[in-house]
Design a protein around this motif. Structure first.
Motif, short mmCIF file in Angstrom:
data_model
loop_
_atom_site.label_atom_id
_atom_site.label_comp_id
_atom_site.label_asym_id
_atom_site.label_seq_id
_atom_site.Cartn_x
_atom_site.Cartn_y
_atom_site.Cartn_z
N ILE A 329 0.85 -1.19 0.00
CA ILE A 329 0.00 0.00 0.00
C ILE A 329 0.89 1.24 0.00
N ILE A 330 0.60 2.13 -0.94
CA ILE A 330 1.33 3.41 -1.05
C ILE A 330 0.33 4.50 -0.71
N CYS A 331 0.60 5.24 0.34
CA CYS A 331 -0.37 6.20 0.87
C CYS A 331 0.18 7.62 0.83
N CYS A 332 -0.59 8.53 0.24
CA CYS A 332 -0.25 9.96 0.24
C CYS A 332 -1.07 10.63 1.35
N SER A 333 -0.40 11.10 2.39
CA SER A 333 -1.10 11.75 3.49
C SER A 333 -0.10 12.59 4.28
N VAL A 334 -0.61 13.42 5.14
CA VAL A 334 0.25 14.29 5.94
C VAL A 334 1.09 13.46 6.90
N THR A 335 0.44 12.52 7.57
CA THR A 335 1.15 11.65 8.51
C THR A 335 0.91 10.19 8.15
N ALA A 336 1.82 9.33 8.55
CA ALA A 336 1.68 7.90 8.25
C ALA A 336 0.56 7.30 9.08
N ASP A 337 -0.10 6.31 8.52
CA ASP A 337 -1.18 5.59 9.20
C ASP A 337 -0.54 4.50 10.06
N THR A 338 -0.67 4.62 11.39
CA THR A 338 0.00 3.69 12.30
C THR A 338 -0.54 2.26 12.16
N VAL A 339 -1.84 2.13 11.90
CA VAL A 339 -2.43 0.80 11.74
C VAL A 339 -1.81 0.09 10.54
N LEU A 340 -1.75 0.81 9.41
CA LEU A 340 -1.20 0.21 8.19
C LEU A 340 0.30 -0.05 8.33
N LYS A 341 0.98 0.88 8.96
CA LYS A 341 2.43 0.74 9.12
C LYS A 341 2.76 -0.48 9.98
N THR A 342 1.97 -0.71 11.02
CA THR A 342 2.19 -1.85 11.89
C THR A 342 1.85 -3.16 11.17
N ALA A 343 0.77 -3.15 10.43
CA ALA A 343 0.31 -4.38 9.78
C ALA A 343 1.18 -4.77 8.59
N LEU A 344 1.62 -3.78 7.80
CA LEU A 344 2.33 -4.07 6.55
C LEU A 344 3.84 -3.91 6.65
N GLU A 345 4.29 -3.22 7.69
CA GLU A 345 5.72 -2.98 7.89
C GLU A 345 6.34 -2.34 6.64
N SER A 347 6.10 -3.02 3.64
CA SER A 347 5.23 -3.02 2.46
C SER A 347 4.25 -1.85 2.49
N TYR A 348 4.36 -1.01 3.52
CA TYR A 348 3.60 0.24 3.57
C TYR A 348 4.55 1.38 3.23
N ILE A 349 4.24 2.09 2.16
CA ILE A 349 5.09 3.20 1.71
C ILE A 349 4.31 4.50 1.90
N HIS A 350 4.82 5.35 2.77
CA HIS A 350 4.15 6.61 3.05
C HIS A 350 4.83 7.75 2.29
N GLU A 369 10.77 7.97 -3.63
CA GLU A 369 10.57 6.86 -2.70
C GLU A 369 10.05 5.61 -3.41
N LEU A 370 9.44 5.80 -4.60
CA LEU A 370 8.88 4.66 -5.33
C LEU A 370 9.96 3.72 -5.87
N ARG A 371 11.20 4.17 -5.88
CA ARG A 371 12.26 3.33 -6.44
C ARG A 371 12.47 2.04 -5.66
N VAL A 372 11.98 2.00 -4.42
CA VAL A 372 12.12 0.77 -3.63
C VAL A 372 11.13 -0.31 -4.11
N LEU A 373 10.15 0.09 -4.92
CA LEU A 373 9.13 -0.87 -5.35
C LEU A 373 9.71 -2.04 -6.13
N ALA A 374 10.69 -1.75 -6.99
CA ALA A 374 11.24 -2.79 -7.86
C ALA A 374 11.73 -4.00 -7.06
N SER A 375 12.19 -3.76 -5.84
CA SER A 375 12.71 -4.87 -5.02
C SER A 375 11.62 -5.53 -4.18
N LYS A 376 10.41 -4.97 -4.18
CA LYS A 376 9.34 -5.49 -3.35
C LYS A 376 8.24 -6.20 -4.14
#
Length: 459
Positions: A329-345, A347-350, A369-376
């Motif tokens: 999940i790639i999320c555009c927001s002011v702050t990172a979503d703690t629920v998603l960050k904890t669940a996806l580690e 694999s969550y790109i803020h 930051e999207l350049r890390v996608l190729a390895s994921k």
């Protein structure tokens, strides 16, 4: 003897005729009169009146109603609205005539194919009888699609415009541009056969305005074309008649400046209450209505971007509900979503972006930051891209991914056996953007968002 040297006497000014305090009071009175005429009460009453005319046309033609956003939805009760279109008046401005490759409006073809026609509703403010979107932008769109989808039916290839609004000279200048628009659209390599089978028959526009006399009962549709009825909801009024009337032409236009957060859906859900409230009570009433409606989060569920089979776009409100269905999940927001960050580690790109133009500009520095996608990413990965609305920043991020990691047939390019990466050009970017706009017709990437994507992709 003295000579007199000087300029010609200046014209009389308002201040010469009225004492200064009186002149000031006169201007103040005029301003108050204009403001009272443009009151929220008058606007809402005018919208309701215009909506009754729109429904009358719909019943006479027995065709569904499509709102040309942003203001068209105000004139259509939600239970009567078959869809939305996004035709910009600026694409019909004199000398600026254009066919938008960002706003393809192909969702309208679904309605036309199902019902054999439709009614597209819009309005315009005082001084014009018809918005440019109806008199020129949509006629351009119709002519382009008719030529591209039905090359053998030359009788429908001509440009049709309302002669009482568009001069012969302007009509000829617009028509001269149609072949170029056709080739630009052809360059997106859309599935023309699928579009043709959806629409089934070429389109023909007609125009209806409240100020014209129409025998609506005599209308008969023809089986050889899809009728596109372009309805201007508001009656054209002159400055003089408007000042002595409570009617406001194009009352729904520019709702951000007068509606206090009220939107078409909340207006129609509460219209009896709003229309019967005194003007002095409206601000607080609208505030309560808007506050109540905002408590319910608007969830925009994920939409697959075809022809890919593994990248979706949604809004942030839906991410916590559906995250278990996605690998990244790639999320555009002011702050990172703690629920998603904890669940996806990892694999969550803020991507840290605020809303509006500032967020579009911030996207330029966040996209690397999207350049890390190729390895994921794996071929089986399911990718979700979100932003606050699911219409702007998420579209830009998905566009950048589609341009860098996907082949022309929508497949992920992950190893040496895949198609070599395309040279990223403006043409490729437009092509990939068309995938998104066909999949999500109401997507609305801002110019600033697209500029940030172009800067990232093309340096």
């Amino acid at each position: 003897m003295h000579s007199i040297v000087g300029s010609m006497p200046r014209p009389l000014q308002e201040s010469d005729l009225i004492f200064a305090p009186a002149a000031s009071s006169f201007k103040t009175a005029l301003g108050e009169l204009k403001r009272s005429h443009l009151s929220i009460t008058n606007r809402l009453q005018s919208i309701k009146q215009d909506a009754e005319f729109v429904l009358e046309v719909s019943e006479a033609y027995d065709l569904p109603l499509v709102a040309n956003e942003r203001c068209g939805s105000w004139y259509i009760p939600p239970d009567r609205k078959a869809g939305s279109a996004y035709f910009k008046s600026t694409d019909g401005h004199f000398g600026e005539w254009s066919f938008s490759l960002r706003r393809l409006n192909l969702q309208v073809l679904d309605v036309l194919g199902e019902y054999g026609g439709c009614i597209i509703v819009d309005s315009t403010r005082r001084g014009k009888s018809m918005p440019d979107a109806l008199s020129k932008t949509i006629p351009i769109w119709i002519a382009v699609l008719n030529r591209l989808l039905f090359p053998q039916k030359s009788g429908y290839h001509g440009l049709h415009t309302p002669p009482d609004v568009v001069s012969l000279s302007e009509h000829a200048q617009i028509e001269a541009r149609i072949p170029g628009f056709v080739e630009s659209l052809r360059g997106l390599y859309l599935d023309l056969e699928q579009l043709r089978s959806t629409l089934m028959r070429p389109m023909l526009p007609v125009w209806i305005t409240p100020g014209c006399a129409h025998d609506l009962s005599s209308i008969a549709r023809q089986p050889d074309h899809s009728l596109v009825v372009l309805v201007t909801a508001s009656n054209c009024t002159s400055g003089g008649s408007q000042n002595v009337s409570n009617y406001v032409q194009g009352a729904a236009d520019d709702g951000e400046s007068w509606a206090l957060g009220l939107g078409p859906s909340t207006f129609w859900a509460n219209n009896a209450l709003l229309l019967n409230a005194p003007e002095s009570a409206l601000p607080s009433l609208i505030e309560r209505i808007v506050a109540g409606s905002s408590k319910v989060s608007s969830v925009r569920l994920p939409t697959l971007i075809k022809p890919s089979n593994n990248i979706w776009i949604a809004n942030n409100a839906s991410a916590e509900q559906v995250y278990a269905e996605f690998d990244i999940i790639i999320c555009c927001s002011v702050t990172a979503d703690t629920v998603l960050k904890t669940a996806l580690e990892s694999s969550y790109i803020h991507l840290a972006c605020s809303n509006g133009k500032n967020g579009s500009r911030q996207l330029r520095t966040e996209l690397p930051e999207l350049r890390v996608l190729a390895s994921k990413i794996l071929q089986s990965s399911r990718i979700l891209v979100t932003c606050e609305t699911g219409k702007d920043l998420a579209v830009g991020v998905a566009l950048a991914i589609l341009c860098t990691l996907y082949s022309s047939d929508g497949r992920l390019r992950l190893d040496s056996t895949d198609e070599a990466p395309d040279f990223v050009s403006k043409t490729l970017i437009k092509h990939r953007l068309s995938w998104i706009m066909v999949s999500i017709p109401d997507a609305a990437p801002s110019r600033a968002t697209l500029q940030s994507v172009n800067a990232y992709l093309m340096g």
